[in-house]
Design an enzyme around this catalytic site. Sequence first.
Site, PDB file in Angstrom:
ATOM      1  N   ASP A 108       0.982  -1.159  -0.096  1.00  0.00           N
ATOM      2  CA  ASP A 108       0.065   0.045  -0.061  1.00  0.00           C
ATOM      3  C   ASP A 108       0.902   1.315  -0.022  1.00  0.00           C
ATOM      4  OD1 ASP A 108      -2.027   1.761  -0.035  1.00  0.00           O
ATOM      5  OD2 ASP A 108      -3.367   0.691   1.488  1.00  0.00           O
TER       6      ASP A 108
HETATM    7  C1  BGC Z   1      -5.233   3.216   0.315  1.00  0.00           C
HETATM    8  C2  BGC Z   1      -5.315   2.019  -0.742  1.00  0.00           C
HETATM    9  C3  BGC Z   1      -5.097   2.954  -2.078  1.00  0.00           C
HETATM   10  C4  BGC Z   1      -3.850   3.485  -2.482  1.00  0.00           C
HETATM   11  C5  BGC Z   1      -3.604   4.283  -3.593  1.00  0.00           C
HETATM   12  C6  BGC Z   1      -3.984   4.069   0.242  1.00  0.00           C
HETATM   13  O1  BGC Z   1      -3.633   5.061   1.161  1.00  0.00           O
HETATM   14  O2  BGC Z   1      -4.966   2.390   1.694  1.00  0.00           O
HETATM   15  O3  BGC Z   1      -6.688   1.498  -0.476  1.00  0.00           O
HETATM   16  O4  BGC Z   1      -5.312   1.946  -3.089  1.00  0.00           O
HETATM   17  O5  BGC Z   1      -3.781   4.485  -1.266  1.00  0.00           O
HETATM   18  O6  BGC Z   1      -4.515   5.615  -3.762  1.00  0.00           O
END
Ligand code: BGC
Length: 723
Positions: free
Chosen positions: A263
């Site tokens: 993530d």
């Molecule tokens: C979130 C994800 C997301 C990613 C990209 C993260 O902070 O937890 O769910 O896909 O950002 O935007």
Amino acid sequence: MSEVYRDPSLSASERTIDLLSRMTIEEKVGQMCQLDLSHDPKIWIKERNIGSYLNVKWKDTQVLQKMALETRLGIPLIFGVDAVHGHCFHDGATVFPSQLAMSCSWNPELLEEVARITAREVIHTGFHWTFAPILCIGRDPRWGRISETFGEDPFLIGNLASAMVRGYQGKSLSDPESILACPKHFVAYGETIGGRDSAEAEVSRRKLRSIFLPPFKAVVDTGCDSIMAGYHSIDGTPCSANSWLLKDLLKKEWGFKGFVLTDWANINWLHEMQYIAPTLADAAEIALLAGNDMMMSTPEFYNIIIKMIKEGHIDEKVIDDACSRILNVKFRLGLFEQKGLLTSDSKVIGCLKHKKKALEAALQSLVLLKNDNDLLPLKENIGKIAVLGPNADNSIAQLGDWSFGKVLNWPPQDSDIVDGHKDNTVTILDGIKKRVKDPSSILYVKGCDVLNPEDQDIQKAVQAAMEANVAIVVVGDSYSLNGERKDRASLDLTGAQHKLLDSIKRTETPLIVVLINGKPLTIPWIAENADAILEAWNPGNEGGNAVAAVLFGDFNPSGKLTISFPRHIGQLPVYYNQMPGWHGGKYVDMDAEPLFPFGYGLSYTSFQYSNLRCSTTELQKHEVLTVSIDIKNTGNHEGTEIVQLYVNDKYSSVTTPIKELKGFSSVNLHPGEEKCVNLVLPISSLSLINSEGVECVEPGEFEILVGGSSRDNDLLKKSIFVH
Ligand code: BGC
């Protein structure tokens, strides 16, 4: 075209082996990086061969891809985007209801079609990959990200998520309109303590295997080719550092052939927030060795890992494996055959056909929670209608999380949002006005703000309610009360919403409450005082048309809750599949029962369940049981009922939930009509994880419970015996 890897007639594996053999260490590590556009593409594409960009503007996908194709080996970028309930970062795209809303349809076919449409809109803007679906189990509504989930049940989540993966990925990844799905966040991210986003989850491996892993196993078996690891830690190990999770379980035991994505800046968090790595270099090494293949938003990874490999600190085979997984997916997606390079302006985005599906999805997502004295559906000659409340004409609250791209201020306020969907969104007020014959019969007053208690106009709302024959008050929460880092310590209505409702109640005008909210709220006052309640969640672009259709009876609501509503925050957790053994089974000052349980939802008609029977009552572990039940429409409207099958393992070597959903189906019935519904139950699905960590079906008695909600009173029972 002399290079083997450019030959589309060869398999993805052959092409991957050839391409990898030509790559430098730098090029391989570059492929493992994913960044946003705050990182200069001239450096990152031309000099470092970055593998992926995320959440860029759609026109940039074209420019950046051309740049990538001009590099030494011409390896295309894979563009990722958070297209979570539609391609919502893209202005004018079709915004479907939130995942939580759509889960209330209990309709995998619908979800598959929604994902298919989203894939079309995504690919037609140059992206190839969505960071969805979300498989987190939503058991604590304080958590900010509840609206992203499919609710609280693992079996239903596995079903709906698999349907979305099929929809995004199509029959084959190489189909022109297929995109790569990325189920997330692996695993038990919704279970962090106190509903605190990204905090620690206290979950044993046995519980992981019993409750949290099965939905992910389902999507891996369906064929997903990327997975995002969660931010949080489980029993002391952050998911991105958990080699048992990513390597031993996912890649080896389950045979997952795709690639794992961290993530956002998750490597940095290992060092800066979770403190399991004294330096960023340690964090990068830990994440790589734990089995992450692509690193989101940690640019430092590039130099750190190249240095470690060159110094012999890390074996090049580790990056060969990661890079091969990424390249293999790129080949299978058809990126080397220019997929996502656009030739003309597309008429696909937000087109009429897609809007119709958004309406269908919204209709099936709505849940009727109360309808005293058949106030709904409204009579055509109802006369004046007061439409009141802060969410009646509020496209931002209606569309919900992940609908507006990157919001720069932190924490974001509703006022920070540039609403690129406003013109394409039918608010509840718009929908009601369109539906009635005489729009001047609608008296609209906002009445108050969701957040700011000072900002209110309650007297005007009371005036309108007094002039009207019915008051529809649209309350709930807002964009800035949902999402990442937006956990809540209270689930009560905010601002002056309660005061507004109380004042309208005092007018004695019949009170209909429509809820626009990302998550269950604690609304016992509404449950007691409103004459009718319609839960609309974040119903998307077409939400207003859908709500109006239900209010006026053009569509008979059939949605059932996929998450329980607590009466009070102190009652949490209230999910239905609790473990037995609570002395007293209630708080001394409050019942254990939720306000509205999992599986609950009313219709304008009524259904009678009878004659529950099992194809046999004595079974072996390898057999399949057929459970049958007769359902009769005993009311005056045609309607659809979602039939639910739960199982209770009476006695087992470890405690098991008091009931667990194991099957569901829906049936449409005309007034007076009766049909038999058959549900198939493989006995293997009655397995548990024993105290040794072994999955097995234990012999003995199992109660089969079938009915219209998870509440005991709504279920008929029969026992079977497994030998
Ligand atoms: C979130 C994800 C997301 C990613 C990209 C993260 O902070 O937890 O769910 O896909 O950002 O935007």
